[in-house]
Write an enzyme that holds these catalytic residues in place. Structure first.
Site, mmCIF file in Angstrom:
data_model
loop_
_atom_site.group_PDB
_atom_site.id
_atom_site.type_symbol
_atom_site.label_atom_id
_atom_site.label_comp_id
_atom_site.label_asym_id
_atom_site.label_seq_id
_atom_site.Cartn_x
_atom_site.Cartn_y
_atom_site.Cartn_z
ATOM 1 N N HIS A 1 0.838 -1.200 0.000
ATOM 2 C CA HIS A 1 0.000 0.000 0.000
ATOM 3 C C HIS A 1 0.877 1.255 0.000
ATOM 4 O O HIS A 1 1.777 1.381 0.815
ATOM 5 C CB HIS A 1 -0.930 0.014 1.217
ATOM 6 C CG HIS A 1 -2.125 -0.877 1.039
ATOM 7 N ND1 HIS A 1 -3.300 -0.705 1.720
ATOM 8 C CD2 HIS A 1 -2.328 -1.937 0.219
ATOM 9 C CE1 HIS A 1 -4.182 -1.621 1.344
ATOM 10 N NE2 HIS A 1 -3.598 -2.387 0.435
ATOM 11 N N TYR B 1 -9.723 5.704 6.703
ATOM 12 C CA TYR B 1 -9.966 6.129 8.085
ATOM 13 C C TYR B 1 -11.030 7.226 8.038
ATOM 14 O O TYR B 1 -10.859 8.215 7.324
ATOM 15 C CB TYR B 1 -8.689 6.702 8.699
ATOM 16 C CG TYR B 1 -7.594 5.674 8.921
ATOM 17 C CD1 TYR B 1 -7.425 5.046 10.147
ATOM 18 C CD2 TYR B 1 -6.705 5.337 7.897
ATOM 19 C CE1 TYR B 1 -6.418 4.111 10.362
ATOM 20 C CE2 TYR B 1 -5.690 4.401 8.101
ATOM 21 C CZ TYR B 1 -5.560 3.793 9.335
ATOM 22 O OH TYR B 1 -4.561 2.872 9.543
ATOM 23 N N PRO C 1 -4.982 0.793 18.832
ATOM 24 C CA PRO C 1 -4.710 0.113 17.552
ATOM 25 C C PRO C 1 -4.546 1.020 16.337
ATOM 26 O O PRO C 1 -3.931 0.619 15.362
ATOM 27 C CB PRO C 1 -5.930 -0.808 17.368
ATOM 28 C CG PRO C 1 -6.976 -0.287 18.286
ATOM 29 C CD PRO C 1 -6.262 0.388 19.414
ATOM 30 N N LYS D 1 0.515 0.093 15.177
ATOM 31 C CA LYS D 1 1.904 0.149 15.641
ATOM 32 C C LYS D 1 2.297 -0.976 16.589
ATOM 33 O O LYS D 1 3.486 -1.247 16.771
ATOM 34 C CB LYS D 1 2.170 1.496 16.348
ATOM 35 C CG LYS D 1 2.108 2.685 15.428
ATOM 36 C CD LYS D 1 3.269 2.690 14.462
ATOM 37 C CE LYS D 1 3.113 3.673 13.343
ATOM 38 N NZ LYS D 1 3.429 3.116 12.024
ATOM 39 N N TYR E 1 3.664 6.811 9.775
ATOM 40 C CA TYR E 1 2.810 5.673 9.392
ATOM 41 C C TYR E 1 3.641 4.532 8.815
ATOM 42 O O TYR E 1 3.423 3.358 9.155
ATOM 43 C CB TYR E 1 1.730 6.122 8.387
ATOM 44 C CG TYR E 1 0.603 5.131 8.261
ATOM 45 C CD1 TYR E 1 -0.592 5.307 8.954
ATOM 46 C CD2 TYR E 1 0.731 3.979 7.481
ATOM 47 C CE1 TYR E 1 -1.628 4.390 8.866
ATOM 48 C CE2 TYR E 1 -0.293 3.056 7.383
ATOM 49 C CZ TYR E 1 -1.471 3.260 8.080
ATOM 50 O OH TYR E 1 -2.489 2.338 7.989
HETATM 51 P P1 FAD Z 1 1.304 -11.200 22.063
HETATM 52 O O1 FAD Z 1 0.930 -11.321 20.640
HETATM 53 O O2 FAD Z 1 0.266 -10.822 23.040
HETATM 54 O O3 FAD Z 1 1.971 -12.571 22.479
HETATM 55 C C1 FAD Z 1 2.216 -12.896 23.823
HETATM 56 C C2 FAD Z 1 2.164 -14.401 23.969
HETATM 57 O O4 FAD Z 1 2.517 -14.752 25.296
HETATM 58 C C3 FAD Z 1 0.782 -14.963 23.726
HETATM 59 O O5 FAD Z 1 0.845 -16.037 22.814
HETATM 60 C C4 FAD Z 1 0.303 -15.401 25.095
HETATM 61 O O6 FAD Z 1 -0.582 -16.520 25.047
HETATM 62 C C5 FAD Z 1 1.614 -15.734 25.762
HETATM 63 N N1 FAD Z 1 1.588 -15.663 27.228
HETATM 64 C C6 FAD Z 1 0.947 -14.784 28.011
HETATM 65 N N2 FAD Z 1 1.149 -15.066 29.311
HETATM 66 C C7 FAD Z 1 1.947 -16.146 29.343
HETATM 67 C C8 FAD Z 1 2.505 -16.940 30.389
HETATM 68 N N3 FAD Z 1 2.276 -16.654 31.675
HETATM 69 N N4 FAD Z 1 3.272 -17.996 30.065
HETATM 70 C C9 FAD Z 1 3.518 -18.306 28.769
HETATM 71 N N5 FAD Z 1 3.016 -17.598 27.727
HETATM 72 C C10 FAD Z 1 2.247 -16.531 28.017
HETATM 73 N N6 FAD Z 1 -1.824 -4.148 16.714
HETATM 74 C C11 FAD Z 1 -1.809 -3.502 15.576
HETATM 75 O O7 FAD Z 1 -0.738 -3.040 15.194
HETATM 76 N N7 FAD Z 1 -2.976 -3.389 14.827
HETATM 77 C C12 FAD Z 1 -4.146 -3.964 15.238
HETATM 78 O O8 FAD Z 1 -5.146 -3.873 14.561
HETATM 79 C C13 FAD Z 1 -4.180 -4.645 16.442
HETATM 80 N N8 FAD Z 1 -5.302 -5.226 16.901
HETATM 81 C C14 FAD Z 1 -5.266 -5.873 18.088
HETATM 82 C C15 FAD Z 1 -6.416 -6.499 18.584
HETATM 83 C C16 FAD Z 1 -6.372 -7.162 19.820
HETATM 84 C C17 FAD Z 1 -7.633 -7.818 20.339
HETATM 85 C C18 FAD Z 1 -5.172 -7.212 20.569
HETATM 86 C C19 FAD Z 1 -5.120 -7.904 21.909
HETATM 87 C C20 FAD Z 1 -4.034 -6.604 20.060
HETATM 88 C C21 FAD Z 1 -4.075 -5.948 18.837
HETATM 89 N N9 FAD Z 1 -2.951 -5.348 18.309
HETATM 90 C C22 FAD Z 1 -2.968 -4.704 17.149
HETATM 91 C C23 FAD Z 1 -1.689 -5.380 18.991
HETATM 92 C C24 FAD Z 1 -0.795 -6.456 18.436
HETATM 93 O O9 FAD Z 1 -1.555 -7.606 18.147
HETATM 94 C C25 FAD Z 1 0.253 -6.735 19.488
HETATM 95 O O10 FAD Z 1 0.990 -5.538 19.660
HETATM 96 C C26 FAD Z 1 1.182 -7.878 19.155
HETATM 97 O O11 FAD Z 1 0.477 -9.101 19.216
HETATM 98 C C27 FAD Z 1 2.333 -7.910 20.146
HETATM 99 O O12 FAD Z 1 3.034 -9.103 20.017
HETATM 100 P P2 FAD Z 1 3.698 -9.768 21.293
HETATM 101 O O13 FAD Z 1 4.381 -10.969 20.771
HETATM 102 O O14 FAD Z 1 4.482 -8.750 22.038
HETATM 103 O O15 FAD Z 1 2.493 -10.130 22.251
HETATM 104 C C1 DHB Z 2 -5.828 -2.393 11.035
HETATM 105 C C2 DHB Z 2 -5.876 -1.891 12.280
HETATM 106 C C3 DHB Z 2 -5.464 -0.590 12.486
HETATM 107 O O1 DHB Z 2 -5.481 -0.078 13.692
HETATM 108 C C4 DHB Z 2 -5.011 0.197 11.471
HETATM 109 O O2 DHB Z 2 -4.649 1.471 11.710
HETATM 110 C C5 DHB Z 2 -4.945 -0.324 10.237
HETATM 111 C C6 DHB Z 2 -5.362 -1.621 10.011
HETATM 112 C C7 DHB Z 2 -6.299 -3.781 10.791
HETATM 113 O O3 DHB Z 2 -6.572 -4.493 11.745
HETATM 114 O O4 DHB Z 2 -6.393 -4.168 9.635
#
Ligand code: FAD
Ligand code: DHB
Length: 394
Positions: free
Chosen positions: A72, A202, A294, A298, A385
């Site tokens: 994009h 957006y 979200p 980021k 962005y």
């Molecule tokens: P996580 O993906 O949370 O991974 C952490 C892992 O640790 C998980 O698998 C969990 O099960 C495991 N864990 C937790 N506790 C324990 C424990 N005690 N022992 C062992 N394992 C454990 N970001 C965006 O940029 N855009 C989005 O649209 C967006 N939407 C989101 C929607 C939701 C519902 C959520 C929750 C987050 C969203 N995010 C989004 C944020 C993005 O998904 C996270 O920033 C990203 O997943 C971070 O990765 P991570 O590996 O740090 O954490």
């Molecule tokens: C998505 C989520 C966001 O917050 C964003 O700014 C762009 C895309 C998504 O989940 O696709």
């Protein structure tokens, strides 16, 4: 059991770190709370910055992303009856973003690390706590099949997300936290329908914010701002589509293709940072240390930039006996984290409905008018962005 780097969590941060270290001959063991299917079933982020895409290629897990991901070159913003486009390459020396789901990235990393390279991940194995992070042999205490186990490590990476145990294993007086909760949430739908536009849209609207995103040419992800106490059970598919269309410019609303939900969920919005991100031999990465609202996508990308710094610091330790990069990890990672926290907060404030105050709404519209017309405004937006560059770290 013993390993060089013990990792808690098999989200994107933990898997990417394990993969990068494995390719350099450094042993890791991951302990993950949930099952493999559960981790793969989570629907989350969808926009990948160039820095993260490059890191996935470095991890030799970027092949499918390069084949199936959508490049994009800009986004659309609707406000005050107008539809404007902000271009990225023109304002960032040619940078773009990649639309490719977090679910797919997790799948690709698990395939490369576990199925092909034989990397060790213990699923259904919750970590209970980290002990001895101020010694040379920190330990992860975890449970598996109802039994207590211990993983002795040179280093522990806490990649266990916001609700994990790594950050909570530390004495409260060693950690400073910053937190902001927003007075609204996002209701999201995932549906196998073609996206309404070629690029993301957006929308600022008197009824509240809306976002038209996608995962592919045939799978869309749409969001509408909702109340914090709302519940998905209050929303039929039709009610969602009606509310989305009300918040879009009428031409766009008319071309939305609706369909049954594959998933619908509510995401609360908050900003959170824990400082520092290192305590002795325990390092935090990703959501374990920080959360962004979200908008702007980021969260996932910040997890990748933390891992970029941490993998390089660990490599310098094992290959050159250097500890200076480990010492600089927290400060370097946090500088980039805070800039993304700021951008996500600003972008959230610009597009959401906070209250019924007409003055606040007119100020948002005036800022959007300035942003979309000013070259400086567009450059500020585009460089944030597509993702600020990773600092040189060697
Ligand atoms: P996580 O993906 O949370 O991974 C952490 C892992 O640790 C998980 O698998 C969990 O099960 C495991 N864990 C937790 N506790 C324990 C424990 N005690 N022992 C062992 N394992 C454990 N970001 C965006 O940029 N855009 C989005 O649209 C967006 N939407 C989101 C929607 C939701 C519902 C959520 C929750 C987050 C969203 N995010 C989004 C944020 C993005 O998904 C996270 O920033 C990203 O997943 C971070 O990765 P991570 O590996 O740090 O954490
Ligand atoms: C998505 C989520 C966001 O917050 C964003 O700014 C762009 C895309 C998504 O989940 O696709």
């Amino acid at each position: 059991m013993r390993t060089q780097v013990g990792i808690i969590g098999s989200g994107p941060a933990g898997l990417l770190l394990a993969r990068l270290l494995h390719l350099q001959g450094i042993d890791t063991v991951i302990v993950e709370n949930r099952s493999r299917d559960y981790v793969l079933g989570r629907i989350r982020a969808g926009v990948i910055e160039q820095g993260m895409a490059d890191l996935l290629r470095e991890a030799k897990a970027g092949e499918r992303m390069d084949r199936e991901g959508l490049i994009h070159e800009g986004i659309n913003i609707a406000f005050d009856g107008r539809l404007e486009r902000l271009d990225f390459p023109e304002h960032t020396n040619g940078k773009v973003v990649m639309v490719y789901g977090q679910t797919e990235i997790t799948h690709d990393l698990m395939k490369a690390h576990i199925d092909e390279a034989g990397g060790i991940v213990h699923f259904d194995a919750p970590a209970i706590k980290v002990e001895g992070s101020d010694t040379d042999s920190p330990r992860i205490l975890y449970e598996q099949n109802g039994r207590r186990r211990e993983l002795v490590c040179d280093f522990v990476a806490g990649c266990d997300g916001y609700h994990g145990v790594a950050r909570r294993s530390l004495p409260a007086d060693k950690i400073k936290t910053f937190e902001k909760t927003y007075p609204f949430s996002w209701l999201g739908i995932l549906s196998d329908v073609p996206p309404v536009m070629d690029e993301l849209l957006y929308a600022h609207h008197a009824r509240g914010f809306a976002l038209c995103s996608m995962r592919s040419h045939t799978r869309s992800r749409y969001y509408v701002q909702c109340n914090t106490d709302d519940n998905v059970n209050n929303w039929s598919d039709d009610a969602f589509w009606d509310e989305l269309r009300r918040r879009l410019p009428s031409d766009t609303a008319d071309s939305v293709t609706t369909g049954a939900r594959l998933e619908m969920s509510i995401t609360p919005l908050h900003s959170f940072v824990a400082e520092p991100m290192r305590f002795g031999r325990l390092f935090l990465a990703g959501d374990a240390a920080h959360i962004v609202p979200p908008i702007g996508a980021k969260g996932l990308n910040l997890a990748a930039s933390d891992v970029y710094y941490l993998a390089r610091a660990l490599l310098a330790y094992y290959k050159e006996k250097r500890t200076d990069l480990l010492d600089r990890y927290s400060d370097t990672a946090l500088r980039r984290v805070w800039k993304a926290i700021r951008f996500s907060w600003w972008y959230t404030s610009l597009l959401h409905k906070f209250d019924d105050d007409p003055m606040s709404r007119r100020l948002q519209i005036s800022e959007l008018d300035y942003l979309t017309a000013s070259d400086a405004g567009q450059t500020m937006f585009a460089e944030n962005y597509v993702g600020l560059p990773f600092e040189k770290f060697e």
